[in-house]
Design a protein around this motif. Structure first.
Motif, short mmCIF file in Angstrom:
data_model
loop_
_atom_site.label_atom_id
_atom_site.label_comp_id
_atom_site.label_asym_id
_atom_site.label_seq_id
_atom_site.Cartn_x
_atom_site.Cartn_y
_atom_site.Cartn_z
N TRP A 37 -10.43 62.99 19.03
CA TRP A 37 -9.89 62.96 17.67
C TRP A 37 -11.03 62.89 16.65
N LYS A 38 -10.77 63.43 15.46
CA LYS A 38 -11.66 63.24 14.32
C LYS A 38 -10.91 62.43 13.28
N LEU A 39 -11.52 61.34 12.84
CA LEU A 39 -10.90 60.46 11.85
C LEU A 39 -11.59 60.66 10.50
N TYR A 40 -10.78 60.90 9.46
CA TYR A 40 -11.29 61.14 8.12
C TYR A 40 -10.75 60.09 7.15
N GLN A 41 -11.59 59.63 6.25
CA GLN A 41 -11.13 58.80 5.14
C GLN A 41 -10.45 59.71 4.13
N LEU A 42 -9.14 59.51 3.93
CA LEU A 42 -8.38 60.45 3.12
C LEU A 42 -8.11 59.93 1.71
N SER A 43 -7.44 58.78 1.58
CA SER A 43 -7.09 58.29 0.26
C SER A 43 -6.76 56.80 0.32
N TYR A 44 -6.17 56.30 -0.75
CA TYR A 44 -5.82 54.89 -0.85
C TYR A 44 -4.73 54.76 -1.92
N PHE A 47 -15.51 55.39 -1.63
CA PHE A 47 -14.61 54.45 -0.98
C PHE A 47 -14.66 54.66 0.53
N SER A 48 -14.49 53.56 1.25
CA SER A 48 -14.63 53.60 2.70
C SER A 48 -13.77 52.53 3.34
N SER A 49 -13.60 52.66 4.64
CA SER A 49 -12.77 51.71 5.41
C SER A 49 -13.58 51.15 6.57
N ASP A 50 -13.63 49.85 6.63
CA ASP A 50 -14.25 49.15 7.76
C ASP A 50 -13.15 48.93 8.80
N ILE A 51 -13.20 49.67 9.91
CA ILE A 51 -12.10 49.64 10.88
C ILE A 51 -12.60 49.34 12.28
N ASP A 52 -11.66 48.91 13.11
CA ASP A 52 -11.85 48.81 14.56
C ASP A 52 -10.83 49.72 15.22
N ILE A 53 -11.29 50.60 16.10
CA ILE A 53 -10.37 51.44 16.88
C ILE A 53 -10.14 50.72 18.20
N VAL A 54 -8.88 50.41 18.48
CA VAL A 54 -8.54 49.59 19.64
C VAL A 54 -7.80 50.45 20.65
N SER A 55 -8.38 50.59 21.85
CA SER A 55 -7.74 51.37 22.91
C SER A 55 -6.61 50.57 23.54
N LYS A 56 -5.86 51.22 24.44
CA LYS A 56 -4.73 50.56 25.07
C LYS A 56 -5.16 49.41 25.97
N ASN A 57 -6.38 49.48 26.49
CA ASN A 57 -6.87 48.38 27.33
C ASN A 57 -7.59 47.30 26.52
N GLY A 58 -7.52 47.41 25.18
CA GLY A 58 -8.07 46.38 24.32
C GLY A 58 -9.51 46.56 23.91
N GLU A 59 -10.16 47.65 24.32
CA GLU A 59 -11.56 47.88 23.97
C GLU A 59 -11.67 48.29 22.50
N LYS A 60 -12.58 47.63 21.77
CA LYS A 60 -12.74 47.88 20.34
C LYS A 60 -13.96 48.76 20.07
N ASN A 92 -15.77 62.59 3.76
CA ASN A 92 -16.60 63.70 4.27
C ASN A 92 -17.56 63.28 5.38
N LYS A 93 -17.30 62.12 5.99
CA LYS A 93 -18.10 61.69 7.13
C LYS A 93 -17.15 61.26 8.25
N PRO A 94 -16.59 62.25 8.96
CA PRO A 94 -15.60 61.93 10.00
C PRO A 94 -16.22 61.21 11.19
N PHE A 95 -15.39 60.47 11.90
CA PHE A 95 -15.82 59.76 13.09
C PHE A 95 -15.06 60.32 14.28
N LYS A 96 -15.77 60.65 15.35
CA LYS A 96 -15.15 61.23 16.54
C LYS A 96 -14.81 60.13 17.54
N TYR A 97 -13.59 60.22 18.05
CA TYR A 97 -13.15 59.22 19.04
C TYR A 97 -12.14 59.86 19.99
N ASP A 98 -12.49 59.96 21.24
CA ASP A 98 -11.59 60.40 22.31
C ASP A 98 -10.87 61.71 21.97
#
Length: 415
Positions: free
Chosen positions: A359-366, A330-343, A351-357
């Motif tokens: 932070w590490k983002l993990y798919q946890l559950s549903y 299972f996975s999530s198709d997401i957009d990370i939106v900054s305060k200035n609107g950049e996507k 088990n495939k985290p994404f690094k952003y600013d």
């Protein structure tokens, strides 16, 4: 012989202090820590966050420099730079770490464990005091080698300074470690997360869930006891993946899957393939009793939040049922939106985290009740700003080990 023995014997606490005095001091610090735990109503729970942990680290380094350069000739500082002080503190720290491995680090109903803080070793006063002694020894020894620098000391300095950085950053960084949980819903922005204590934390960015995707295995076929509801034993092969045309043997029963639908709906007395929200899998099976050649046929389905389950009763003792499909991916198709609107688009997978600013983002559950129709995706966000310092210390220790190996190998060849 007796006269010589009398001459080399020294009294306790007579300089230079050895292993006996060192363990006395270390055990004294440990006992003091346990008394502080008992005296404290809620234990130490020692955590400090930015900028106070940075102030503490700066002050501690300054303290070590003052100790070495101003009070370096005192008995206490000379002892702290010797082997007995280091060995004793290492033994005591190791013993407390072993307790941490034996005693579960969770809230306990045992009064002794709770009062002594044995279920929270990393924030236990005894552990903190002994660790402070060890880090003081480590820091002073490192400063001593740096001031007496030569090429042969490079490996020693890298190992000891790296260990000092890794340990201090690991302890002081606990206050800045953030581990949050964020519920995101399809076609919505989410930026309000919660921590382990359900405190609300506003993120510096938002997450927009475009789609939650899930792949499932086929459901499994099981023979259950009507009285207990337990799965009947079938020589260890109690569950089989259901697929059209497959044949299975359950004790005295031969089972053939004549029809199988991944998504279906009940129409009258049978199931038909549909693709509506909440449409569960279903199968039409034929069951033959080997002993009397009787045959029972019928539909089974695991059901869903929108449809009831369907079992096939063989007799008063047993029934065949379909288990709920297990998630394959299972996975999530997401957009990370900054305060200035950049996507920043990405797909989060387990088990495939994404690094952003930072932070590490993990798919946890549903929402497991909704299964593959879940519109909720739970994302874990982890931020540890001290992690680069810890990694720096670890790489320094590795570099020091390689250097010492290289120098030692070079010396051996020249001999």
């Amino acid at each position: 012989m007796n006269n010589n023995t009398t001459q080399i014997r020294r009294n306790l606490w007579e300089a230079p202090w050895g292993y006996v005095e060192s363990f006395f001091i270390g055990i004294g610090l440990m006992l003091t820590g346990f008394f502080l735990e008992i005296a404290s109503s809620s234990g130490s729970n020692f955590t400090i966050s930015y900028p106070y942990n940075l102030y503490f680290l700066t002050g501690f380094i300054a303290f070590l420099l003052v100790l070495y350069f101003v009070f370096g000739n005192t008995q206490l500082v000379r002892w702290l730079t010797k082997v007995p002080a280091s060995i004793s503190s290492i033994v005591l720290v190791t013993s407390l770490v072993m307790i941490m491995g034996i005693v579960p680090q969770v809230p306990s109903e045992n009064g002794i464990v709770t009062n002594l803080g044995l279920n929270k070793i990393t924030s236990n006063w005894a552990f903190l005091l002994v660790l402070f002694q060890f880090l003081t020894c480590l820091g002073l020894i490192t400063i001593k080698r740096i001031t007496q620098f030569n090429v042969g000391n490079i490996g020693f300095i890298l190992n000891h300074l790296g260990l000092f950085l890794a340990l201090t950053a690991g302890m002081l960084g606990t206050g800045d470690l953030q581990r949050l949980s964020l519920n995101t819903y399809e076609n919505k922005h989410s930026w309000i997360a919660t921590d382990a204590n359900n405190n609300i934390v506003e993120l510096p960015f938002a997450i927009y869930l475009n789609d939650f995707l899930i792949e499932e295995y086929n459901p499994k076929l099981a023979l259950v006891d009507n009285e207990t509801g337990n799965i009947a034993d079938n020589s260890g092969k109690n569950l089989y993946l259901i697929d059209k045309g497959e044949d299975y043997i359950y004790n005295n029963y031969e089972v053939k899957v004549e029809e199988f639908f991944v998504t279906s709906g009940r129409i009258g007395d049978r199931y038909m393939p549909v693709n509506d929200l909440g449409s569960p899998p279903s199968a039409y099976i034929s069951v033959k009793n080997i002993e009397n050649d009787s045959i029972v046929k019928g539909w089974i389905s695991c059901g869903s939040f929108a449809h009831p389950y369907q079992s096939l009763k063989l007799d008063d003792n047993y029934s065949f049922v379909m288990t709920i499909p297990e998630a394959k991916k299972f996975s999530s198709d997401i957009d990370i939106v900054s305060k200035n609107g950049e996507k920043t688009p990405t797909i989060l997978e387990v088990n495939k985290p994404f690094k952003y600013d930072g932070w590490k983002l993990y798919q946890l559950s549903y929402n497991d009740k909704m299964g593959k129709w879940s519109q909720l995706s739970v994302i874990e966000l982890v931020r540890d700003p001290w992690l680069p310092v810890i990694y720096t210390g670890i790489f320094m220790m590795i570099a020091g080990a390689f250097y010492m190996f290289w120098v030692g190998n070079k010396i051996t060849k020249n001999q």
